[in-house]
Design an enzyme around this catalytic site. Structure first.
Site, short mmCIF file in Angstrom:
data_model
loop_
_atom_site.label_atom_id
_atom_site.label_comp_id
_atom_site.label_asym_id
_atom_site.label_seq_id
_atom_site.Cartn_x
_atom_site.Cartn_y
_atom_site.Cartn_z
N SER A 227 0.83 -1.20 0.00
CA SER A 227 0.00 0.00 0.00
C SER A 227 0.87 1.26 0.00
O SER A 227 1.68 1.44 -0.91
CB SER A 227 -0.96 -0.06 1.19
OG SER A 227 -2.00 0.88 1.09
N ASP A 454 -9.01 -4.10 -6.08
CA ASP A 454 -8.49 -3.52 -4.84
C ASP A 454 -9.14 -2.15 -4.67
O ASP A 454 -8.93 -1.26 -5.48
CB ASP A 454 -6.98 -3.38 -4.94
CG ASP A 454 -6.32 -2.90 -3.64
OD1 ASP A 454 -6.97 -2.15 -2.89
OD2 ASP A 454 -5.16 -3.25 -3.41
N HIS A 482 -7.54 -5.70 -0.64
CA HIS A 482 -6.40 -4.79 -0.65
C HIS A 482 -5.09 -5.56 -0.53
O HIS A 482 -4.85 -6.24 0.47
CB HIS A 482 -6.54 -3.80 0.51
CG HIS A 482 -5.48 -2.76 0.55
ND1 HIS A 482 -4.96 -2.17 -0.58
CD2 HIS A 482 -4.81 -2.19 1.61
CE1 HIS A 482 -4.04 -1.28 -0.23
NE2 HIS A 482 -3.93 -1.28 1.08
#
Length: 512
Positions: A227, A454, A482
């Protein structure tokens, strides 16, 4: 995921790590009984930039800080433009694997996520046994975060109070109070944190990573970032391309996107994920919504509108306004294996007026403990880092247009993601970063991993980053949720392990 609290603090409802305890548990390798001091890095591994020699050559002292973890603290400059000035602490930890010849630095995301927590609590569940054997896994809390020299803003009681205020940024009658409270919050952060507040940008954190590489004695850095950790990793690669070893960037951010574009893409991503969850929900027993996905989404929006006007109350007496409710609602959407938990929580809220489960998710996102204390400063760090990294346009007309567009493309969540620019406008420190492509020209091959559905880091961001980087391969997970490694399938695990362990990247455009 930038959802705003009642004071428009950017809440880090981050990462698959938050739900590791709900999704899986597994055994991993145990730490050998080792404790002590690593040798001072050799000159060939240091190659320190001018003025940073003392930082690059410092000795690292590892001490046991648990049954299977070792911890250490190193120094880095507060301001890399003034390396002879003040220094700050960086907290590190590691899981040592007997016989491992490489170190793997990890970052869980955020910004504001704790690498110490990741190594302590999540590595055994997320990483394959082969990867754990091949590497000593190194965690760190980035500058401003957790056990490193931290950003400090308000007390736990003040944080609780702020979360319970029903201030809605999209309503003109609430905006004046929001501005006042945001200014008060920013002033508290400045007073309690000091000069550090202006030096928690991602470029500085990436430079810290090179100090970590040097004190570990590594000529190149091996790295796995999730991320926001992909932005941190890509920034490092762009600054130090010839120091890039085996780099995996999973759930990529797009460095060249403006802040408003990032918010819009996330809003659309979560809108699609809500539709996917509702498709499963309406077919399951106990779903509080019925009919088609579109009609169920209207019912959900109507319930949100009800909470906007009449905040709910938990069994412990706390008020749960719409923003905190939405923070709790969003968290299970990060991993589709947790959708049944979201269905149960929403059924309790809609059918019984019981908001405890949703509030539990919101507390998990905010790292609030059962005793009312907050286990980390992740929300404060999230706000401070984001406000330094990208300029935001707080012009009233521009924010209004953005809000209208968000409500158009994401009718369920769009309004709750709007007007975040107010938060950064109150900050004393102006942005030091800007949106722009990162190419890391001359680096070793970098593996970028993207998930097609995602919601938090939409797939097109991974595609974009892979194209920007001078030497990158895109690996695609066709699924929901995610990030991919540690929560998807054997195809992803084998591809990432093959690259990190054997140095063999998967074929370009591999689909899993």
């Amino acid at each position: 995921m930038p959802v705003r609290s009642s004071k428009l603090r950017l809440i880090a409802v981050a990462t698959l790590l938050a739900f590791a305890g709900l999704t899986s548990c597994s055994a991993g390798s145990t730490l050998p009984d080792s404790e002590g001091t690593d040798a001072t890095p050799s000159a060939s591994s240091i190659e320190a930039p001018q003025g940073l020699e003392s930082y690059y050559s410092q000795q690292i002292d590892w001490e046991k800080c648990g049954d299977v973890i070792e911890c250490a603290t190193i120094k880095v400059p507060l301001d890399y433009a003034d390396p002879t000035g003040d220094s700050i602490d960086l907290a590190l930890n590691r899981r040592v694997s007997e016989g491992a010849s490489r170190n793997l630095l990890v970052n869980p995301g955020g910004p504001g996520g704790s690498g110490l927590d990741m190594v302590e609590s999540s590595v055994q569940a997320m990483f394959s046994a082969d990867l754990q054997k091949a590497y000593n896994v190194i965690g760190f809390d980035p500058r401003g975060v957790g056990e490193s020299t931290p950003i400090t803003c308000q007390s736990d009681a003040e944080t609780d109070e702020g979360r319970q205020e029903n201030l809605r940024a999209w309503l003109p009658e609430d905006q004046e109070q929001i501005v006042e409270e945001t200014e008060h919050y920013a002033a508290d952060c400045a007073a309690n944190t000091g000069k550090l507040l202006g030096h928690v940008d991602t470029v500085s954190a990436a430079k810290d990573m090179d100090v970590i590489r040097a004190v570990l004695g590594d000529k190149q850095l091996d790295y796995l970032g999730f991320s926001y950790g992909t932005f941190l990793g890509a920034t490092y690669a762009d600054l130090f391309p010839h120091k890039v070893g085996r780099f995996v960037l999973d759930g990529a951010m797009d460095p060249k996107s403006q802040a408003a574009d990032l918010t819009k893409a996330q809003a659309v991503g979560f809108e699609h994920e809500i539709e996917a969850w509702l498709a499963q929900c309406v077919e399951s027993e106990g779903c509080p919504f019925s009919g088609t996905v579109e009609s169920a989404k209207v019912q959900l929006q109507q319930f949100f509108a009800q909470v906007e006007n009449e905040p709910m109350t938990s069994s412990d007496g706390r008020t749960v306004p719409i923003i905190d409710f939405v923070n709790g609602f969003i968290l299970p959407l990060y991993d589709n294996s947790n959708w049944p938990y979201l269905t149960q929580a929403m059924a309790s809220a809609v059918n019984d007026g019981n908001v405890d489960a949703i509030l539990g998710f919101a507390d998990l996102a905010a790292d609030r403990q059962a005793d009312g204390t907050y286990g980390s400063n992740s929300s404060d760090a999230f706000a401070a880092i984001n406000c330094l990294d990208r300029p935001m346009n707080a012009d009233a007309e521009a924010m209004g247009k953005e809000a209208t567009e968000l409500m158009r493309v994401a009718p369920t969540l769009g309004k709750y993601l709007s007007y975040g620019e107010i938060a950064c406008d109150a900050w004393d420190h102006k942005p030091t970063g800007k949106a722009g492509a990162l190419d890391a020209k001359g680096s070793s091959e970098i593996l970028v991993v993207g998930t097609t559905s995602d919601p938090a880091t939409p797939y097109q961001w991974s595609q974009s980053l892979a194209k920007q980087l001078d030497n990158a391969t895109l690996l695609t997970y066709q699924g929901h949720g995610h990030t991919a490694y540690g929560r998807s399938n054997d195809c992803i695990t084998e591809a990432v392990d093959g690259y990190l362990i054997d140095g063999k990247a998967p074929a370009p455009d591999t689909q899993c």
